[in-house]
Design a protein around this motif. Sequence first.
Motif, PDB file in Angstrom:
ATOM      1  N   ILE A  58     -64.312 -60.783  53.807  1.00  0.00           N
ATOM      2  CA  ILE A  58     -64.643 -62.090  53.248  1.00  0.00           C
ATOM      3  C   ILE A  58     -64.412 -62.053  51.741  1.00  0.00           C
ATOM      4  CG2 ILE A  58     -66.427 -63.842  53.003  1.00  0.00           C
ATOM      5  CD1 ILE A  58     -65.506 -63.211  55.909  1.00  0.00           C
ATOM      6  N   ASP A  59     -63.388 -62.762  51.317  1.00  0.00           N
ATOM      7  CA  ASP A  59     -63.068 -62.866  49.889  1.00  0.00           C
ATOM      8  C   ASP A  59     -63.698 -64.153  49.369  1.00  0.00           C
ATOM      9  OD1 ASP A  59     -61.966 -62.918  47.352  1.00  0.00           O
ATOM     10  OD2 ASP A  59     -59.963 -63.511  48.050  1.00  0.00           O
ATOM     11  N   ALA A  60     -64.955 -64.031  48.924  1.00  0.00           N
ATOM     12  CA  ALA A  60     -65.664 -65.231  48.475  1.00  0.00           C
ATOM     13  C   ALA A  60     -65.069 -65.795  47.201  1.00  0.00           C
ATOM     14  CB  ALA A  60     -67.143 -64.900  48.270  1.00  0.00           C
ATOM     15  N   GLU A  61     -64.583 -64.913  46.331  1.00  0.00           N
ATOM     16  CA  GLU A  61     -64.003 -65.398  45.071  1.00  0.00           C
ATOM     17  C   GLU A  61     -62.748 -66.241  45.339  1.00  0.00           C
ATOM     18  OE1 GLU A  61     -65.264 -65.115  42.076  1.00  0.00           O
ATOM     19  OE2 GLU A  61     -66.982 -63.917  42.743  1.00  0.00           O
ATOM     20  N   GLY A  62     -61.883 -65.723  46.201  1.00  0.00           N
ATOM     21  CA  GLY A  62     -60.660 -66.458  46.534  1.00  0.00           C
ATOM     22  C   GLY A  62     -60.826 -67.437  47.663  1.00  0.00           C
ATOM     23  N   GLU A  63     -62.058 -67.469  48.230  1.00  0.00           N
ATOM     24  CA  GLU A  63     -62.374 -68.357  49.350  1.00  0.00           C
ATOM     25  C   GLU A  63     -61.374 -68.188  50.492  1.00  0.00           C
ATOM     26  OE1 GLU A  63     -62.874 -72.353  47.879  1.00  0.00           O
ATOM     27  OE2 GLU A  63     -64.896 -71.883  47.159  1.00  0.00           O
ATOM     28  N   ARG A  64     -61.241 -66.898  50.895  1.00  0.00           N
ATOM     29  CA  ARG A  64     -60.334 -66.583  52.010  1.00  0.00           C
ATOM     30  C   ARG A  64     -61.051 -65.676  52.999  1.00  0.00           C
ATOM     31  NH1 ARG A  64     -54.776 -64.208  50.172  1.00  0.00           N
ATOM     32  NH2 ARG A  64     -56.135 -62.780  49.016  1.00  0.00           N
ATOM     33  N   VAL A  65     -60.686 -65.818  54.252  1.00  0.00           N
ATOM     34  CA  VAL A  65     -61.124 -64.900  55.305  1.00  0.00           C
ATOM     35  C   VAL A  65     -59.900 -64.108  55.725  1.00  0.00           C
ATOM     36  CG1 VAL A  65     -62.103 -64.689  57.611  1.00  0.00           C
ATOM     37  CG2 VAL A  65     -62.937 -66.485  56.055  1.00  0.00           C
ATOM     38  N   LEU A  66     -59.954 -62.793  55.503  1.00  0.00           N
ATOM     39  CA  LEU A  66     -58.787 -61.929  55.697  1.00  0.00           C
ATOM     40  C   LEU A  66     -58.993 -61.062  56.931  1.00  0.00           C
ATOM     41  CD1 LEU A  66     -58.447 -60.883  51.951  1.00  0.00           C
ATOM     42  CD2 LEU A  66     -57.149 -62.653  53.147  1.00  0.00           C
ATOM     43  N   HIS A  67     -58.123 -61.258  57.912  1.00  0.00           N
ATOM     44  CA  HIS A  67     -58.237 -60.518  59.172  1.00  0.00           C
ATOM     45  C   HIS A  67     -57.351 -59.272  59.104  1.00  0.00           C
ATOM     46  CE1 HIS A  67     -59.440 -64.656  60.211  1.00  0.00           C
ATOM     47  NE2 HIS A  67     -60.277 -64.058  61.045  1.00  0.00           N
ATOM     48  N   GLY A  68     -57.957 -58.130  59.285  1.00  0.00           N
ATOM     49  CA  GLY A  68     -57.212 -56.882  59.197  1.00  0.00           C
ATOM     50  C   GLY A  68     -57.788 -55.809  60.099  1.00  0.00           C
ATOM     51  N   GLY A  69     -57.548 -54.558  59.745  1.00  0.00           N
ATOM     52  CA  GLY A  69     -57.977 -53.449  60.602  1.00  0.00           C
ATOM     53  C   GLY A  69     -58.637 -52.315  59.840  1.00  0.00           C
ATOM     54  N   HIS A  70     -59.453 -52.655  58.809  1.00  0.00           N
ATOM     55  CA  HIS A  70     -60.058 -51.601  58.000  1.00  0.00           C
ATOM     56  C   HIS A  70     -61.101 -50.789  58.756  1.00  0.00           C
ATOM     57  CE1 HIS A  70     -57.718 -52.887  54.770  1.00  0.00           C
ATOM     58  NE2 HIS A  70     -58.589 -53.523  54.015  1.00  0.00           N
ATOM     59  N   PHE A  71     -61.465 -51.208  59.952  1.00  0.00           N
ATOM     60  CA  PHE A  71     -62.379 -50.431  60.791  1.00  0.00           C
ATOM     61  C   PHE A  71     -61.697 -49.199  61.374  1.00  0.00           C
ATOM     62  CE2 PHE A  71     -60.625 -54.140  63.091  1.00  0.00           C
ATOM     63  CZ  PHE A  71     -59.698 -53.468  63.870  1.00  0.00           C
ATOM     64  N   TYR A  72     -60.396 -49.074  61.213  1.00  0.00           N
ATOM     65  CA  TYR A  72     -59.664 -47.947  61.797  1.00  0.00           C
ATOM     66  C   TYR A  72     -59.998 -46.679  61.008  1.00  0.00           C
ATOM     67  CZ  TYR A  72     -55.910 -45.307  64.008  1.00  0.00           C
ATOM     68  OH  TYR A  72     -55.197 -44.375  64.724  1.00  0.00           O
ATOM     69  N   GLY A  73     -60.444 -45.636  61.695  1.00  0.00           N
ATOM     70  CA  GLY A  73     -60.946 -44.434  61.025  1.00  0.00           C
ATOM     71  C   GLY A  73     -59.963 -43.289  60.955  1.00  0.00           C
ATOM     72  N   GLY A  74     -58.695 -43.585  60.763  1.00  0.00           N
ATOM     73  CA  GLY A  74     -57.678 -42.539  60.806  1.00  0.00           C
ATOM     74  C   GLY A  74     -57.824 -41.476  59.732  1.00  0.00           C
ATOM     75  N   HIS A  75     -58.231 -41.874  58.522  1.00  0.00           N
ATOM     76  CA  HIS A  75     -58.358 -40.879  57.459  1.00  0.00           C
ATOM     77  C   HIS A  75     -59.497 -39.903  57.747  1.00  0.00           C
ATOM     78  CE1 HIS A  75     -55.797 -43.771  55.356  1.00  0.00           C
ATOM     79  NE2 HIS A  75     -55.488 -42.778  54.544  1.00  0.00           N
TER      80      HIS A  75
END
Length: 519
Positions: free
Chosen positions: A325-342
């Motif tokens: 949730i980018d409140a400053e830019g007022e955007r909802v960004l859908h991605g995959g940062h839950f991926y634990g590869g590192h």
Amino acid sequence: MLLSDINTPRRTVRFDRSRLTLDDIVDIARGTARPALSDDPAFRAAIARGADFLDRLLREDGVVYGVTTGYGDSCTVEVPLALVPELPHHLYTYHGCGLGAPLTPPQARAVMGARLASLSKGYSGVSVELLDQIVRLFDAGLVPVIPSEGSVGASGDLTPLSYLAAVLCGEREVLRAGEVVPAAQALRDAGIAPLRLRPKEGLAIMNGTAVMTGLACLAWDRAAYLTRLVTRITALASFALDGNDHHFDETLFAVKPHAGMQGVAAWLRQDLEYGGQLERNGKRLQDRYSIRCAPHVIGVLADALPFFRTAIENELNSANDNPIIDAEGERVLHGGHFYGGHIAFAMDGMKNAVANLADLLDRQMALLVDARYNAGLPANLSGMQGERAPINHGLKALQISASAWTAEALKLTMPASVFSRSTECHNQDKVSMGTIAARDCLRVLELTEQVAAALLITVRQGVWLRRRVDPEKMLPAPLARMVDLLGQDIVPVTEDRRLDPELHLLLGRIRDQAWSLYA
């Protein structure tokens, strides 16, 4: 006393948008630090902006994944606005299917700290009240009972983290002073009102890498201590075997520029008080590999630890749920940062390097107990002399047990991250297995610590016998101090006796990092 039993925290770790270290999480897990949410108005306003932005989207009938839609492959299912408030409850409820041994209290506290760190970045659309509720659990000494099994490491640690979400809302169970009690009762007794989750808060708690990251912080700390402990054990083994300290010469190691390996060699020179002179005195010119190549074996882990630390701390300091949730830019960004590869890669690599330490110690022990290779010491390092010597067997069984623990550690080194499974109607079709890798790594650490405990008994016995065989052989001062410390817990083995009490005591010392080893 175990560090996890200490009730008086020594410092406060402030959670805001600044960078935390894995040491912060380790101290919180042990109970030697307490978390506190920053009271800076600018920080709290930044957190609130995300929740307020989501509220505005809902009022405007905006479509937000996991807020006005179902989860995962069900993202195409629209949720009527009247049912949106119930959706977070359903998320943690249907994920209540974890099995396996519960995380230990330190592990669960590490998980809570890792989740609080991520949510405090301000990109998850949660309220300040949610963050405060996590801190309240810490302050009340309440630890969610979190089953260790059930996560594939993407879409985050959903199932284990559902137990944290449920407890925040007064459901499921907590540990309080070592006793399992219903969360509703524990919160009531502590004067904590159960939380009513806002529309995205269930997803924000669960859809991240907090379990694998919290466990990875603990694993890194234990692995770093083992590099030093195994080096000290190697120095004691070298002395007991009447080995050659010139194997660790500074010029020799200058020509192979792995900094961690060079550091291990420097520690060995320090322990053995190496003066730079080659002294044969009838010895073998070259010791066997488990002594001569010890810096090269230990050095792999020593050199990898800085990389592992960076990977773990980057994950710790990330916003890793979905959507962002980018409140400053007022955007909802859908991605995959839950991926634990590192984290998966770090844990798979760490468990490999740690298991090699177990194997190194196991080989050192095999030399020490074998009269063909231990430079004149008794078979099995038996300390008994005279007429009772034939019925005493010294460390024969201890060597068998150490070999068993080593074999189990080595068996667990298969990388978990290569076993990705396609789950959830092929929405989660490539997953990290990071939590399984972290659990494997902790088990390898546990087994290697057991081998180290066996070797502490062994090298203490070997040094004692070496000085009995060679009374004029001087024990270097650093090793003499270590032997004195070990002597407080272990007496030499003469008449056969059970050794598991000493093993448990030494394991406690190792896990409390009781001995100060090198700078």
